[in-house]
Write an enzyme that holds these catalytic residues in place. Structure first.
Site, PDB file in Angstrom:
ATOM      1  N   THR A  28       0.849  -1.202   0.000  1.00 55.42           N
ATOM      2  CA  THR A  28       0.000   0.000   0.000  1.00 55.42           C
ATOM      3  C   THR A  28       0.882   1.249   0.000  1.00 55.42           C
ATOM      4  O   THR A  28       1.937   1.253   0.633  1.00 55.42           O
ATOM      5  CB  THR A  28      -0.892  -0.012   1.259  1.00 55.42           C
ATOM      6  N   GLY A  29       0.415   2.289  -0.683  1.00 55.24           N
ATOM      7  CA  GLY A  29       1.140   3.555  -0.681  1.00 55.24           C
ATOM      8  C   GLY A  29       1.479   3.998  -2.084  1.00 55.24           C
ATOM      9  O   GLY A  29       1.155   3.323  -3.069  1.00 55.24           O
ATOM     10  N   SER A  30       2.156   5.137  -2.184  1.00 52.10           N
ATOM     11  CA  SER A  30       2.427   5.705  -3.509  1.00 52.10           C
ATOM     12  C   SER A  30       3.430   4.851  -4.294  1.00 52.10           C
ATOM     13  O   SER A  30       3.319   4.729  -5.527  1.00 52.10           O
ATOM     14  CB  SER A  30       2.935   7.143  -3.375  1.00 52.10           C
ATOM     15  N   THR A  31       4.399   4.247  -3.616  1.00 51.80           N
ATOM     16  CA  THR A  31       5.360   3.393  -4.325  1.00 51.80           C
ATOM     17  C   THR A  31       4.675   2.105  -4.768  1.00 51.80           C
ATOM     18  O   THR A  31       4.846   1.653  -5.914  1.00 51.80           O
ATOM     19  CB  THR A  31       6.581   3.083  -3.424  1.00 51.80           C
ATOM     20  N   ASP A  81       6.224  -4.196  -1.462  1.00 49.96           N
ATOM     21  CA  ASP A  81       5.668  -3.050  -0.741  1.00 49.96           C
ATOM     22  C   ASP A  81       6.757  -2.005  -0.494  1.00 49.96           C
ATOM     23  O   ASP A  81       7.955  -2.313  -0.539  1.00 49.96           O
ATOM     24  CB  ASP A  81       5.090  -3.528   0.607  1.00 49.96           C
ATOM     25  N   GLY A  82       6.323  -0.796  -0.213  1.00 45.65           N
ATOM     26  CA  GLY A  82       7.238   0.282   0.147  1.00 45.65           C
ATOM     27  C   GLY A  82       7.528   0.268   1.643  1.00 45.65           C
ATOM     28  O   GLY A  82       7.160  -0.666   2.358  1.00 45.65           O
ATOM     29  N   ALA A  83       8.188   1.318   2.107  1.00 46.85           N
ATOM     30  CA  ALA A  83       8.474   1.468   3.545  1.00 46.85           C
ATOM     31  C   ALA A  83       8.648   2.947   3.845  1.00 46.85           C
ATOM     32  O   ALA A  83       8.900   3.759   2.944  1.00 46.85           O
ATOM     33  CB  ALA A  83       9.740   0.701   3.916  1.00 46.85           C
ATOM     34  N   ASP A  84       8.503   3.285   5.118  1.00 44.66           N
ATOM     35  CA  ASP A  84       8.758   4.666   5.541  1.00 44.66           C
ATOM     36  C   ASP A  84      10.219   4.862   5.924  1.00 44.66           C
ATOM     37  O   ASP A  84      10.774   5.939   5.724  1.00 44.66           O
ATOM     38  CB  ASP A  84       7.830   5.018   6.710  1.00 44.66           C
ATOM     39  N   GLU A 103      -0.646  -5.292   5.922  1.00 44.73           N
ATOM     40  CA  GLU A 103       0.652  -5.476   5.248  1.00 44.73           C
ATOM     41  C   GLU A 103       1.459  -6.581   5.934  1.00 44.73           C
ATOM     42  O   GLU A 103       2.053  -7.444   5.282  1.00 44.73           O
ATOM     43  CB  GLU A 103       1.438  -4.159   5.266  1.00 44.73           C
TER      44      GLU A 103
HETATM   45  C1  5RP Z   1       1.561   2.115   4.121  1.00 48.22           C
HETATM   46  C2  5RP Z   1       3.016   1.867   4.125  1.00 48.22           C
HETATM   47  C3  5RP Z   1       3.817   2.385   2.980  1.00 48.22           C
HETATM   48  O1  5RP Z   1       4.557   1.343   2.432  1.00 48.22           O
HETATM   49  C4  5RP Z   1       4.738   3.464   3.451  1.00 48.22           C
HETATM   50  O2  5RP Z   1       3.977   4.435   4.147  1.00 48.22           O
HETATM   51  C5  5RP Z   1       5.482   4.108   2.279  1.00 48.22           C
HETATM   52  O3  5RP Z   1       4.586   4.860   1.519  1.00 48.22           O
HETATM   53  P1  5RP Z   1       5.005   5.565   0.175  1.00 48.22           P
HETATM   54  O4  5RP Z   1       5.327   4.491  -0.794  1.00 48.22           O
HETATM   55  O5  5RP Z   1       3.765   6.351  -0.204  1.00 48.22           O
HETATM   56  O6  5RP Z   1       6.185   6.451   0.455  1.00 48.22           O
HETATM   57  O7  5RP Z   1       3.579   1.266   5.012  1.00 48.22           O
HETATM   58  O8  5RP Z   1       0.939   1.671   5.292  1.00 48.22           O
END
Ligand code: 5RP
Length: 220
Positions: A28-31, A81-84, A103
């Site tokens: 989930t998220g923009s990436t 998936d992406g990460a912060d 996730e």
């Molecule tokens: C969502 C997440 C996302 O992977 C994380 O927030 C990264 O988001 P983005 O790809 O928008 O930078 O953990 O719950």
């Protein structure tokens, strides 16, 4: 390249990890959204996807990608998936989008976690990004006290309800020298559904996009 272009580059590199004829776990998220859009181009090669949020499910369905219920999928080769934040051991903070619980569940079923990030997400020590913690609503105050006792400053994510009907506390100011230990400790607070530390099950592969290209890092 700007940050969004870097996210897209990392996401496109992850398409190489998709196995023909299999089900893909999708974050989930923009990436992750860039990955979903890329997946649309090869959708005839896969069985379908398991989504980690309602938002990703809608985007996948919009591309005509078949969605599977995780309960019907005993195993899948890859979760993307992406990460912060992500550290050198491929432990992560996730949940900026509030989807951390689903996730973590989908990632647990996958054999391989492929993390897609732009280079700004790489850190030496996790914790500058506030740690999201999903909480049962009636436990908000109790969990806030327990997280404060751990040295953090929890703040309620205002106006936000997770796909599971719960709240998010974003915990600022934690010093995360032991991601695995802290992940377990927070999970044991009564009322916590899940926390955004992904250390016990970190990434297996990191695709890190920078101006020079996409670097591939694997867990030792
Ligand atoms: C969502 C997440 C996302 O992977 C994380 O927030 C990264 O988001 P983005 O790809 O928008 O930078 O953990 O719950």
């Amino acid at each position: 390249m700007n940050q969004d272009e870097l996210k897209r580059a990392a996401a496109m590199a992850a398409l190489d990890y998709v196995i023909d004829g299999e089900i893909v776990g999708v974050g989930t998220g923009s990436t992750a959204n860039h990955f979903i859009d890329g997946l649309a181009g090869i959708k005839d090669r896969i069985q379908g996807a398991v989504a980690s949020s309602e938002a990703s499910a809608r985007r996948l369905a919009g591309h005509g990608i078949r969605l599977f219920d995780l309960n019907d999928v005993p195993a899948m080769p890859v979760y993307v998936d992406g990460a912060d934040e992500i550290d050198g051991g491929l432990s992560m903070i996730k949940g900026g989008g509030g989807a951390l619980t689903r996730e973590k569940i989908v990632a647990a079923v996958a054999e391989r976690f492929v993390c897609i990030c732009d280079a700004s997400k790489q850190v030496a020590t996790l914790g500058r990004f506030p740690l999201p913690v999903e909480v049962i609503p009636m436990a908000r105050a109790q969990v806030t006290r327990a997280l404060t006792a751990l040295g953090g400053t929890p703040r309620l994510r205002e106006g936000f309800v997770t796909d599971n009907g719960n709240l998010i506390l974003d915990v600022h100011g934690l010093s995360i020298s032991d991601p695995m230990g802290l992940e377990s400790e927070i999970d044991h607070i009564a009322g916590v559904v899940c926390n955004g530390l992904f250390a016990r099950r970190g990434a297996d592969v990191l695709l890190l996009a920078a101006a020079e290209g996409v670097q591939r890092v694997t867990r030792n």
